[in-house]
Structure formats: C-alpha cells, structure tokens
Design a protein around this motif. Structure first.
Motif, PDB file in Angstrom:
ATOM      1  N   UNK A 533     -64.413  36.158  -5.273  1.00  0.00           N
ATOM      2  CA  UNK A 533     -63.979  35.423  -4.079  1.00  0.00           C
ATOM      3  C   UNK A 533     -62.821  36.102  -3.344  1.00  0.00           C
ATOM      4  N   UNK A 534     -62.247  37.132  -3.940  1.00  0.00           N
ATOM      5  CA  UNK A 534     -61.055  37.727  -3.342  1.00  0.00           C
ATOM      6  C   UNK A 534     -59.836  36.948  -3.803  1.00  0.00           C
ATOM      7  N   UNK A 535     -59.747  35.717  -3.330  1.00  0.00           N
ATOM      8  CA  UNK A 535     -58.687  34.820  -3.781  1.00  0.00           C
ATOM      9  C   UNK A 535     -59.320  33.514  -4.234  1.00  0.00           C
ATOM     10  N   UNK A 536     -58.692  32.848  -5.219  1.00  0.00           N
ATOM     11  CA  UNK A 536     -59.124  31.501  -5.555  1.00  0.00           C
ATOM     12  C   UNK A 536     -57.886  30.612  -5.588  1.00  0.00           C
ATOM     13  N   UNK A 537     -58.101  29.321  -5.793  1.00  0.00           N
ATOM     14  CA  UNK A 537     -56.992  28.367  -5.734  1.00  0.00           C
ATOM     15  C   UNK A 537     -56.444  28.054  -7.119  1.00  0.00           C
ATOM     16  N   UNK A 538     -55.140  28.149  -7.245  1.00  0.00           N
ATOM     17  CA  UNK A 538     -54.439  27.743  -8.461  1.00  0.00           C
ATOM     18  C   UNK A 538     -53.523  26.596  -8.046  1.00  0.00           C
ATOM     19  N   UNK A 539     -53.772  25.400  -8.620  1.00  0.00           N
ATOM     20  CA  UNK A 539     -53.026  24.214  -8.179  1.00  0.00           C
ATOM     21  C   UNK A 539     -52.080  23.732  -9.272  1.00  0.00           C
ATOM     22  N   UNK A 540     -50.891  23.361  -8.857  1.00  0.00           N
ATOM     23  CA  UNK A 540     -49.931  22.717  -9.762  1.00  0.00           C
ATOM     24  C   UNK A 540     -49.816  21.265  -9.316  1.00  0.00           C
ATOM     25  N   UNK A 541     -50.005  20.328 -10.258  1.00  0.00           N
ATOM     26  CA  UNK A 541     -49.885  18.921  -9.868  1.00  0.00           C
ATOM     27  C   UNK A 541     -48.867  18.192 -10.743  1.00  0.00           C
ATOM     28  N   UNK A 542     -48.025  17.428 -10.095  1.00  0.00           N
ATOM     29  CA  UNK A 542     -47.078  16.563 -10.801  1.00  0.00           C
ATOM     30  C   UNK A 542     -47.648  15.158 -10.742  1.00  0.00           C
ATOM     31  N   UNK A 567     -66.911  22.427  -0.572  1.00  0.00           N
ATOM     32  CA  UNK A 567     -67.046  23.111  -1.866  1.00  0.00           C
ATOM     33  C   UNK A 567     -66.266  24.411  -1.937  1.00  0.00           C
ATOM     34  N   UNK A 568     -66.082  25.071  -0.791  1.00  0.00           N
ATOM     35  CA  UNK A 568     -65.382  26.349  -0.795  1.00  0.00           C
ATOM     36  C   UNK A 568     -63.954  26.209  -1.318  1.00  0.00           C
ATOM     37  N   UNK A 569     -63.377  25.008  -1.177  1.00  0.00           N
ATOM     38  CA  UNK A 569     -61.976  24.803  -1.564  1.00  0.00           C
ATOM     39  C   UNK A 569     -61.825  24.341  -3.011  1.00  0.00           C
ATOM     40  N   UNK A 570     -62.925  24.261  -3.776  1.00  0.00           N
ATOM     41  CA  UNK A 570     -62.825  23.808  -5.161  1.00  0.00           C
ATOM     42  C   UNK A 570     -61.872  24.712  -5.953  1.00  0.00           C
ATOM     43  N   UNK A 571     -60.819  24.154  -6.559  1.00  0.00           N
ATOM     44  CA  UNK A 571     -59.864  25.006  -7.282  1.00  0.00           C
ATOM     45  C   UNK A 571     -60.474  25.571  -8.570  1.00  0.00           C
ATOM     46  N   UNK A 572     -60.035  26.763  -8.930  1.00  0.00           N
ATOM     47  CA  UNK A 572     -60.437  27.330 -10.216  1.00  0.00           C
ATOM     48  C   UNK A 572     -59.475  26.902 -11.316  1.00  0.00           C
ATOM     49  N   UNK A 573     -58.235  26.642 -10.944  1.00  0.00           N
ATOM     50  CA  UNK A 573     -57.229  26.261 -11.940  1.00  0.00           C
ATOM     51  C   UNK A 573     -56.439  25.053 -11.453  1.00  0.00           C
ATOM     52  N   UNK A 574     -56.245  24.090 -12.342  1.00  0.00           N
ATOM     53  CA  UNK A 574     -55.318  22.992 -12.036  1.00  0.00           C
ATOM     54  C   UNK A 574     -54.380  22.851 -13.228  1.00  0.00           C
ATOM     55  N   UNK A 575     -53.087  23.022 -12.986  1.00  0.00           N
ATOM     56  CA  UNK A 575     -52.116  22.949 -14.082  1.00  0.00           C
ATOM     57  C   UNK A 575     -51.225  21.726 -13.918  1.00  0.00           C
ATOM     58  N   UNK A 576     -50.996  21.074 -15.053  1.00  0.00           N
ATOM     59  CA  UNK A 576     -50.072  19.940 -15.068  1.00  0.00           C
ATOM     60  C   UNK A 576     -48.650  20.474 -14.914  1.00  0.00           C
TER      61      UNK A 576
END
Ligand code: WTA
Length: 627
Positions: A533-542, A567-576
């Motif tokens: 994908x070139x870049x993917x999404x890594x999300x941090x959630x509180x 669907x294109x915005x589906x994150x690959x990583x979600x971290x607590x």
C-alpha cells in the motif's frame, strides 16, 4: 442504477492480500544509461516510440514547454481552436491572481467563451470526425465473459436519452447531481448527460434510500435527441470530494473550458495518443484519474478505451494481462499499489500472456519505488515500453510533472519534468525559490487551464489551503527534490495526509471516525510503511474509563472506519494508548508516535513532551503484527 457493490480496484489492499508467493525484484538493463558519479540511472525513449511521437525529442519538448510557459495565452489559444465554441472568447484569454496579499484568488480561462464539453467529446466526434462507429468503450465485467461494447454513436444516443431523463426530473443548469454507480458504461453516460445539460456531477459511494432512482425505469421512455445547454467556459463542470488535512472533505470544483483543454492535451501528449490506440486506465471513475483519463481525456481525443469493472486478482492474478491481450491494449495506466501487489506473484502470470500490443505504461497516485518501476518496465513492458510516472492531484485536473514517451529519458521513481503550461518551483520554509539541486515545498508559479477554481461553497478554504502559506504560488502540499539534471522527485506529503494505495486520507478524518465510538476518548493516527500500500494506518487509541481493549473492540473500530470513510481507510494496526505524548500546550506529537510505530528509538528532541513516561509505555506495547 443500484447494482450490488463489488470491491473496487483501489480497495483491494484494504481487503487483505492473497497469500504471498515468490518475489521477483531483479533489475533490468534495457536501454539503461548508467550515469557517472553515482547518478540515478536513466532510460532513453525507445527510438521506435520517438519516431512516430507527437514530441520526438527532449529538445522539442523544451521548445514547446518554454513557449507554453512564456506565452500561455497563445499556446492554449492554438489548442482551443481544435474545439467547438459556439461563441469565441470575447475578452482576455486568461486572467488570474495567485497572490493573497493582492486580493481574492481567482483564475479565469476563456471567460465568456461559450461551449459544451459533452458536445465536444461526443457530437463533434460523431458528426464532424465521423467516428460514430468507432468503439468508445470495451466494457469488461468482473466475471470473465461478461462483456459489452459501446460506440461513439451509441454513447451519444444514450447520453441524449439520459439528459432528457434528467431534464424531466426538473434538473437544470447549475444543479448538482449525485451519481452512485459501479464501473459500467452507464456511469460515463450519466456524467456526460449532466455535462450536456449544464448540471454538475458529483460521484459518491453511498446510496440514498428514498431519494435515488432506478436507471432502467427512467430510460425506457426517454427521447434520443437533446440539445446541449450552452455553457460559459468558466461554468462549473463537476465537484469531486477529496480529503482535507483538517478532516473535512473539500469539494474540488473544475470548470468546463479549461478542464476540457487540459485533459484533452495531457491525454494526447502524455500517452502519445494515436487514432489506432486502445487505451486502458484502471482507475475508478469516482476518482479524478477516472474523470480525466477514463471519461473526458480519451473521449475528447476520439479514443477507444477499456472500462474494467473487476479487480486484478480475479479470477487469477494474470487477469490484467489477459485483458491487455484480448483488446490489444496499447497504452496502460495504473497505480503503483497495483504493480506492487502483482509483483508479489512473480513474472509468470505476466509473461504467460503476450502483451505484444503494449507501447506505453503509466503510473499515478503516489511515488513509485524504483523496485516496482523496474519490474513494471522489465516484466510488464518487456523493456520496450516507456513508463510515464505522472504526478498530479484532484486539484490540478490533469498531469503536472510527467515524462513524454518519445522525448524524456526516464529515471525510475522520478516524475521527471513539467507538462506544458506548468511552471514548478521548489521553495524553502521562508518561501524563497531554490535553484539547481534542492529539496523543499513543491509549488506552481502560474495557472494552467485545468487548475481547480474553488472549494465548493468555501472560497476562503481554497485560498487558505493552497495560496496562504506562500503568497504568489499554488502550494501542492507535497515535498520535492530536484536533482543535478533538473529531474523532479516527489518525496511525499508534508501535511497531515496519508497516501494509502494512492488514496489521500487525512489523519484527522480517521481520528474523528475513531472517537465517534463510545469506547474511545482520544485517538491519534500516523502513517506506517507498507510493502504494497505504500503507507498504512497505525492508530493509537485512548479508551474511556470502564472500557477494555480487546480484539472485539479492534474489530468494531475497524468496522466503524470502513463505514464512515471506506475500506481503503481500514487500519492495519490499532494500539491501546493509556496516554499519548503531548506538548505542554496539549498538542499530540505525531512525529514521536510515527517513531514509536516503527520501533525507532531515535526520537530527536523530546524536551517538550509533557509526560515522557507515556513514551516508554507505548514502545513496550507496540503492535507487532497486522491485526
Ligand atoms: C500523490 C491523484 C508521487 C501526491 C491524481 C499528490 C504522487 C496526491 C503521484 C494527489 C506521483 C499522485 N508521484 N506522488 N506520480 N501522483 N501523487 O488528489 O501526494 O488523489 O499530492 O490525485 O497523490 O492525490 P489525488
């Protein structure tokens, strides 16, 4: 029409990849010219392409480019003569202000000239150029064998019918029509019908129960002749929504006359179009690439195109090349993400098809990494097809930096030189133009006909987003490097935008989708390198008090983003993230989060972090695998 929705081409990665197989990354030699002193290698245009090309040499390109920039009115005025105008431009051919300090930003090309873009791309081709029986589109469905074709004459008839349908619904010049359809000829018909009656089209991805209507019911009774609505060259043609760095999508407005000239001209020169070509752009029509290079650019040139509804991996990973052979495609245009996806399956699915018809290959949407460029060149193009790496934006309407197939020596990963009428510059942070080898902000110094005219309903946002930072320039938002040979290399976005599979997404947009979930108190999203994908999404959630982080919650959050953005915005990583690194004034430090996501402990200056202990916690709880 409301058919069942299939995944679209660019959404593939978001759905997960098929199992990875052998990878091939060996580099080709071809007409490679290794530069001295460690310079990037370059490939000369193949002589057989140059021989018949509209622009056969670099010198000719330079002459044309110089004239186009120094005398834009004369240059585009000559091109305008090739189109039909009911009334010629009565006043100045071009007027503009690019400088916010001098007043309102505006751009007007050929104001007062009267025309109709649909008339130009259909009626004129059928009646004047006698192309009525020429195929406009070969349509290839997702299921192999599901095919149809439509000639210019048939397209004109259907567009007239649908224009009558729209008029019967009370749609008038200046109204906005939202269209929701898959990649089928009817989508092109609907766009052109809007253009014919002077209504603005806006392609959307959701269906609106109670308001939307069924196609076949409306078309049954419609007459097949329809006088076009004659429009000012500066009347709006369409609105296309694109991500904004503050999270709220912007409605990019393009106008009739300038857009028509620009997409027709870029299509002709960048793909070196000739009458016998079969052109195939794999982009979704809902994107600017589809608007400009599936619909308007090819039709304005009387081209035959392939319109593909399916995906490159169905029924197998050689689908694209079987279609190339089936229709004898000569010019093929796709995105780096598709190339990287297919590279994973090795050469055989490509080489088992002949591809002898291919002459020019193109890419768009994001920087193409040299490895993917080399594979595209060596395997897909069998080392004989020039690659046009086209840099442009929804806002620019058409190509801005690009090689020309018969003229420009290519360097893998560089979008090379400006198109006609385009005057790029690289600025430093203080807004000074940098000469020679340099890196900084990519800007454009003067208008080209295809530039957007405003943000729909919010001209101030147009001025702020593109013209405030450096008065006197259009600011792309991309970083760029110019090498010692004058080649431009896009280095990526410099604002809070991510480029996932060639789709721009704003971190703010994804963050607001996350915090809409009841369990999420705060979210921060950063880009993370991804091989396809070139870049993917890594999300941090509180999380809010009383909520626990669990696989179920991650699934819910992903679903929420898919539904709100796509669907294109589906994150690959979600971290607590029980805490986020913030400045004392409360600003989330995304720079630090980006490093944490990549496990890079070289954080630079962290003296402004309010509570440094959150950083070590986030490092030790990183997501190690794609969820
Ligand atoms: C990126 C798509 C490098 C860039 C037509 C730009 C590219 C954004 C290229 C626009 C390329 C597009 N090389 N980067 N050849 N083409 N980009 O509006 O960051 O969807 O600003 O338009 O994509 O994306 P948009």
């Amino acid at each position: 029409m409301r058919p069942q929705r299939r995944p679209r081409f660019q959404e593939l990665d978001a759905m997960g990849l098929p199992e990875e197989r052998g990878r091939s990354g060996s580099e080709s030699r071809g007409q490679e010219e290794a530069g001295a002193g460690g310079r990037a290698r370059s490939w000369s245009p193949p002589p057989e392409v140059s021989r018949s090309a509209h622009v056969p040499s670099l010198q000719r390109y330079r002459e044309l480019h110089r004239r186009s920039v120094e005398e834009p009115r004369e240059f585009w005025g000559d091109i305008a003569k090739e189109f039909y105008w009911k009334t010629l431009c009565p006043g100045p051919f071009l007027q503009y202000n690019f400088d916010v300090t001098k007043g309102k930003i505006f751009i007007e090309w050929m104001k007062g000239a009267i025309t109709n873009i649909c008339y130009n791309v259909l009626d004129r081709n059928v009646h004047e150029k006698k192309l009525g029986d020429k195929v406009a589109f070969y349509w290839e469905g997702n299921e192999p064998g599901e095919t149809t074709q439509i000639t210019y004459h048939e397209l004109l008839v259907q567009v007239c019918q649908f224009s009558n349908v729209l008029r019967k619904q009370g749609i008038q010049k200046g109204d906005r029509v939202a269209i929701y359809m898959p990649m089928i000829p009817e989508l092109v018909v609907a766009m052109l019908a809007c253009a014919r009656i002077g209504a603005l089209h806006s392609i959307v991805i959701s269906w609106n129960q109670g308001i939307d209507l069924w196609w076949h019911e409306l078309m049954q009774e419609a007459g097949d002749e329809c006088e076009p609505e004659w429009c000012d060259a500066e009347d709006p043609l369409f609105i296309l929504y694109t991500s904004g760095s503050t999270g709220k999508p912007k409605g990019v407005v393009h106008t009739v006359g300038g857009y028509m000239l620009y997409v027709a001209t870029t299509f002709k020169y960048v793909f070196d179009f000739h009458a016998a070509d079969v052109f195939w752009c794999t982009a979704d029509i809902g994107w600017i690439t589809g608007h400009s290079y599936v619909t308007y650019g090819p039709l304005a040139n009387g081209a035959t195109s392939v319109l593909f509804e399916g995906i490159p991996t169905y029924p197998d990973v050689s689908r694209l090349w079987s279609i190339v052979d089936k229709y004898k495609v000569t010019k093929f245009y796709t995105a780096p993400t598709a190339i990287r996806l297919l590279m994973k399956f090795g050469d055989e699915p490509v080489t088992k098809h002949s591809r002898a018809s291919l002459q020019v290959l193109g890419t768009v949407g994001e920087p193409i990494n040299p490895e993917a460029w080399l594979w595209y060149h060596r395997v897909v193009g069998a080392q004989r097809c020039p690659i046009v790496d086209t840099f442009w934006q929804t806002e620019t309407g058409g190509h801005m930096l690009t090689p020309l197939p018969g003229a420009t020596p290519m360097k893998p990963g560089s979008a090379t030189f400006p198109f006609f009428g385009v005057a790029p510059a690289i600025l430093n942070e203080s807004g000074e133009e940098l000469e020679g080898e340099a890196e900084g902000y990519l800007v454009f110094k003067q208008p080209w006909p295809g530039i957007m005219r405003t943000v729909y309903g919010n001209h101030e946002r147009f001025e702020t987003t593109y013209f405030k930072k450096f008065p006197g320039y259009y600011v792309t938002g991309d970083g760029c490097r110019r090498d010692q040979d004058g080649y431009y290399w896009i280095t990526g976005r410099i604002d809070d935008m991510l480029n996932v599979s060639g789709h721009l997404l704003s971190t703010a947009e994804v963050e607001s989708a996350l915090v809409e979930h009841e369990a999420v108190a705060e979210a921060a999203v950063v880009g993370h390198p991804h091989p396809v994908k070139g870049e993917c999404l890594y999300c941090f959630v509180t999380l809010c008090d009383g909520h626990n982080f669990s696989p179920k919650l991650t699934e819910e959050l992903k679903k929420q983003i898919r539904e709100k953005i796509g669907p294109i915005a589906t994150p690959d990583y979600i971290q607590n993230a029980p805490g986020l690194p913030k400045t004392r004034s409360g600003k989330i430090m995304r720079r630090v989060l980006r490093k944490i996501a990549q496990n890079d402990h070289d954080l630079g200056d962290t003296s402004t972090v309010a509570d440094p202990s959150v950083i070590s916690h986030l490092f030790s709880h990183r997501c190690l695998t794609i969820q």
